[in-house]
Write a protein that holds these residues in place. Structure first.
Motif, mmCIF file in Angstrom:
data_model
loop_
_atom_site.group_PDB
_atom_site.id
_atom_site.type_symbol
_atom_site.label_atom_id
_atom_site.label_comp_id
_atom_site.label_asym_id
_atom_site.label_seq_id
_atom_site.Cartn_x
_atom_site.Cartn_y
_atom_site.Cartn_z
ATOM 1 N N UNK A 118 29.867 43.523 77.669
ATOM 2 C CA UNK A 118 30.355 44.836 77.947
ATOM 3 C C UNK A 118 30.158 45.766 76.483
ATOM 4 N N UNK A 119 29.876 44.824 75.437
ATOM 5 C CA UNK A 119 29.513 45.994 74.118
ATOM 6 C C UNK A 119 28.235 46.239 74.242
ATOM 7 N N UNK A 120 27.242 45.399 74.800
ATOM 8 C CA UNK A 120 25.998 45.907 74.864
ATOM 9 C C UNK A 120 25.874 46.860 75.918
ATOM 10 N N UNK A 121 26.455 46.858 77.099
ATOM 11 C CA UNK A 121 26.165 47.854 78.311
ATOM 12 C C UNK A 121 26.873 49.010 77.815
ATOM 13 N N UNK A 122 27.822 49.225 76.980
ATOM 14 C CA UNK A 122 28.322 50.338 76.417
ATOM 15 C C UNK A 122 27.427 51.235 75.828
ATOM 16 N N UNK A 123 26.333 50.610 75.236
ATOM 17 C CA UNK A 123 25.232 51.249 74.498
ATOM 18 C C UNK A 123 24.365 51.780 75.491
ATOM 19 N N UNK A 124 24.175 51.382 76.687
ATOM 20 C CA UNK A 124 23.299 51.444 77.721
ATOM 21 C C UNK A 124 23.591 52.381 78.771
ATOM 22 N N UNK A 125 24.933 52.375 79.302
ATOM 23 C CA UNK A 125 25.335 53.123 80.622
ATOM 24 C C UNK A 125 26.679 53.737 80.605
ATOM 25 N N UNK A 126 26.891 54.671 81.118
ATOM 26 C CA UNK A 126 28.155 55.161 80.951
ATOM 27 C C UNK A 126 28.433 55.596 82.477
ATOM 28 N N UNK A 127 29.564 55.010 83.045
ATOM 29 C CA UNK A 127 30.028 55.203 84.344
ATOM 30 C C UNK A 127 31.218 56.218 84.788
ATOM 31 N N UNK A 128 30.972 57.303 85.316
ATOM 32 C CA UNK A 128 32.095 58.459 85.586
ATOM 33 C C UNK A 128 32.482 58.224 86.888
ATOM 34 N N UNK A 129 33.821 58.287 87.054
ATOM 35 C CA UNK A 129 34.403 58.523 88.342
ATOM 36 C C UNK A 129 35.821 57.903 88.503
ATOM 37 N N UNK A 130 35.762 56.311 88.535
ATOM 38 C CA UNK A 130 36.982 55.672 88.661
ATOM 39 C C UNK A 130 37.719 55.475 87.268
ATOM 40 N N UNK A 131 39.087 55.478 87.300
ATOM 41 C CA UNK A 131 39.645 55.593 85.866
ATOM 42 C C UNK A 131 39.333 54.302 85.185
ATOM 43 N N UNK A 132 38.896 53.221 85.784
ATOM 44 C CA UNK A 132 38.716 52.016 84.973
ATOM 45 C C UNK A 132 37.628 51.720 84.386
ATOM 46 N N UNK A 133 36.436 52.827 84.928
ATOM 47 C CA UNK A 133 35.110 52.585 84.396
ATOM 48 C C UNK A 133 34.978 54.070 83.462
ATOM 49 N N UNK A 134 35.825 54.807 83.113
ATOM 50 C CA UNK A 134 35.447 56.157 82.720
ATOM 51 C C UNK A 134 35.680 55.921 81.082
ATOM 52 N N UNK A 135 34.467 55.888 80.558
ATOM 53 C CA UNK A 135 34.332 55.715 78.999
ATOM 54 C C UNK A 135 35.024 56.827 78.339
ATOM 55 N N UNK A 136 34.938 58.067 78.862
ATOM 56 C CA UNK A 136 35.630 59.295 78.195
ATOM 57 C C UNK A 136 37.207 59.292 78.052
ATOM 58 N N UNK A 137 37.851 58.300 78.842
ATOM 59 C CA UNK A 137 39.381 58.296 78.663
ATOM 60 C C UNK A 137 39.757 57.807 77.346
ATOM 61 N N UNK A 138 38.718 56.903 76.760
ATOM 62 C CA UNK A 138 39.044 56.268 75.425
ATOM 63 C C UNK A 138 39.070 57.229 74.340
ATOM 64 N N UNK A 139 40.222 57.374 73.960
ATOM 65 C CA UNK A 139 40.265 58.189 72.423
ATOM 66 C C UNK A 139 39.133 58.145 71.573
ATOM 67 N N UNK A 140 38.676 56.771 71.452
ATOM 68 C CA UNK A 140 37.678 56.411 70.416
ATOM 69 C C UNK A 140 36.332 57.173 70.768
ATOM 70 N N UNK A 141 36.213 56.966 72.146
ATOM 71 C CA UNK A 141 34.912 57.690 72.745
ATOM 72 C C UNK A 141 34.980 59.027 72.734
ATOM 73 N N UNK A 142 36.073 59.638 72.799
ATOM 74 C CA UNK A 142 36.124 61.054 72.553
ATOM 75 C C UNK A 142 35.977 61.706 71.431
#
Length: 555
Positions: A118-142
């Motif tokens: 998960x840590x590595x994939x977070x640097x490779x791919x960002x999935x937008x759509x479903x809530x559980x996949x949404x990186x931009x929902x995390x305040x740290x990512x924002x």
């Protein structure tokens, strides 16, 4: 950038091998055909929790494999090197999901945990759509996106460095304060050192003491052994070694004329005679040094007893007491200046806090400026994407800093109102998946070129829209694809026509089993697929003409 994705026995797909390139790749298909299959596969490869129900019926396990090029993914390459999992300029992720619920993961062919995946994939791919996949929902990512969009890297690095400097000084102060009464500790150390310094603790001195004790403790046996040996080595009778050796040489000399090699044997025996004389001399010296001395033995035993007592006290071996002495002496030297150092540290800590506040203020000013620009640009984009009256705000909240924070003196919350008249709410609380996807798209386009993740996936980003808005969504996705690799699952021809590459997912049945297949479409096949999306099952000439027009508009 994602270059290859292989799927085996995953959901209704038995086998699919897909190649990906730069730009916008669209994925379409009839309802229920499994368009989101590729998104789900990437989700599992990104560390999503596995469910045995995802394994194709009748198969023992599902297997997913993805390959990424790292020329546009410096953070991912850095992560791989830090974890010693790097393998050149590419990266392979693999995960298996067993029908019994088990799961395993590999990175570049080496076993890895799901957390690492998960840590590595977070640097490779960002999935937008479903809530559980949404990186931009995390305040740290924002916060990270805002800093990236504003180019705050140097300012953030300065804040982190000043925070770390403060932490180091504070830790040093805590360590000194934790000692307690410095005078009492110093007296205790002095006492311990006096005990140790009263003994010879150097390695050679300890070794000599043990050897001397063994020699005196076994003096009687040593004397008897040496006397017996000397008697044999000096004896003049037939039992003496010199006489025996001389007799042996004489006997061999009589036969040497018949075998020349006996001369070599005689030379060796002559050398042995010389060695025997030297050994006898040394043994005599050893014997002369030996003496049964009860008082000396008692003295040695007392010294050994003190060493063993000190070793037990400090929970080390006698040979390690010298290290204890060195450590205690170092601590005593440190304590001698502890009082003065504590006074210095108070001033240094206060100064370090001031440097952090200055750096944090500069970073905060840059963030507020960037937040205003990102809010305006994203609001304009969500209006274009069919949410007229919607508002997007980047809210910056100050954080009470009792100690320097490496992230700065504020936190960020993305706030959204999808409809006019509604108060903005946190993005993570937006209910509609379609609205969430479009808002995410608007944010990414507004921050175009600043997001460090090279591959973005949008799942059903066009849900609930059509007509002109759908065309705008497609154009925004294509624009995003100019700087990032974009994968988009869509059911709208206006969006699908904007892709640089087009895959179609369709179902087929054979021997009572249903299977999803994924096909790369050429120009003619794209026309037919767009016509189907425009006109339904019965494709008309008008639908084909409209499909060709959509494609021509992107040439």
């Amino acid at each position: 950038m994602l270059t290859h994705l292989a799927i085996r026995n995953f959901a209704v797909a038995s086998q699919s091998d897909l190649e990906f390139g730069a730009g916008l790749t669209v994925i379409s298909g009839e309802t229920g055909a499994g368009k989101s299959l590729l998104v789900d596969a990437l989700g599992f490869l990104s560390g999503q929790r596995a469910d045995s129900g995802i394994v194709r019926h009748g198969a023992e396990r599902a297997e997913l494999h993805a390959e990424f090029a790292l020329d546009d993914a410096a953070p991912a390459l850095r992560w791989l090197r830090e974890h010693e999992l790097d393998d050149g300029e590419t990266c392979q992720l693999r995960r298996t999901l067993r029908a019994d619920g088990g799961s395993r993961a590999w990175i570049n062919g080496r076993p890895a945990t799901i957390t690492q995946l998960g840590e590595l994939a977070g640097h490779l791919v960002e999935i937008h759509g479903q809530h559980e996949h949404q990186a931009l929902l995390a305040r740290g990512s924002q916060l990270a996106l805002l800093d990236a969009q504003a180019g705050n890297g140097p300012l953030l690095a300065d804040v982190r460095a000043t925070a770390q400097a403060w932490r180091a000084l504070h830790d040093e102060r805590d360590a000194l304060v934790g000692i307690g009464d410095v005078a009492e500790r110093r007296d205790w150390l002095r006492h311990q050192l006096d005990e140790l310094e009263g003994e010879s603790l150097a390695a050679d001195a300890v070794a000599d003491l043990f050897a001397s004790h063994r020699r005196h403790a076994n003096a009687a046996g040593l004397i008897q052994t040496c006397d017996t040996a000397l008697e044999r080595m000096r004896g003049d009778d037939d039992l003496g070694l010199p006489q025996a050796l001389q007799t042996l040489r004489h006997d061999l000399a009589r036969m040497r004329a018949h075998e020349p090699r006996l001369g070599d044997v005689d030379a060796m025996l002559d050398a042995a005679a010389i060695q025997l004389d030297e050994a006898t001399l040394l043994l005599g010296q050893v014997r002369d040094d030996l003496d049964i001395d009860p008082e000396q033995l008692e003295t040695l035993e007392q010294r050994l007893g003190r060493l063993h007592e000190l070793a037990r006290k400090h929970r080390v071996t006698p040979e390690e007491l010298i290290d204890v002495q060195t450590r205690l002496a170092g601590e005593l030297d440190q304590l001698d200046g502890a009082g003065e150092r504590l006074k210095q540290l108070d001033g240094e800590i206060e100064a370090a806090m001031g440097r952090w506040r200055t750096a944090a203020d500069r970073l905060g000013a840059a963030r507020r400026k960037a937040a205003k620009a990102l809010s305006g640009a994203t609001t304009a984009l969500i209006h274009e994407l069919g949410m007229g009256g919607g508002v997007f705000e980047v809210v910056i909240e100050p954080v009470e800093a009792t100690r320097p924070d490496p992230q700065g003196a504020e936190r960020v919350e993305f706030m959204v109102s999808a409809n006019a008249g509604q108060p903005p709410r946190p993005l993570r609380k937006v209910a509609s998946g379609g609205e969430l996807s479009r808002i995410s798209l608007a944010i990414e386009v507004a921050a175009l070129g600043h997001d460090a993740v090279p591959t973005m996936v949008f799942d059903e980003v066009d849900s609930g829209i059509g007509g002109a808005v759908a065309d705008i969504v497609g154009r925004k996705l294509r624009a995003l694809g100019e700087s990032r690799q974009v994968l988009c699952v869509t059911h709208l021809p206006q969006v699908a026509s904007k892709g640089h590459t087009h895959y179609r997912v369709h179902k087929s049945s054979a021997e009572g089993a249903t299977e999803s297949r994924v096909s790369l479409l050429d120009t003619g096949e794209r026309t037919e697929e767009l016509a189907r999306m425009l006109g339904g099952v019965d494709v008309s000439k008008e639908a084909r003409a409209a499909a060709r027009k959509l494609l021509q508009g992107m040439v």
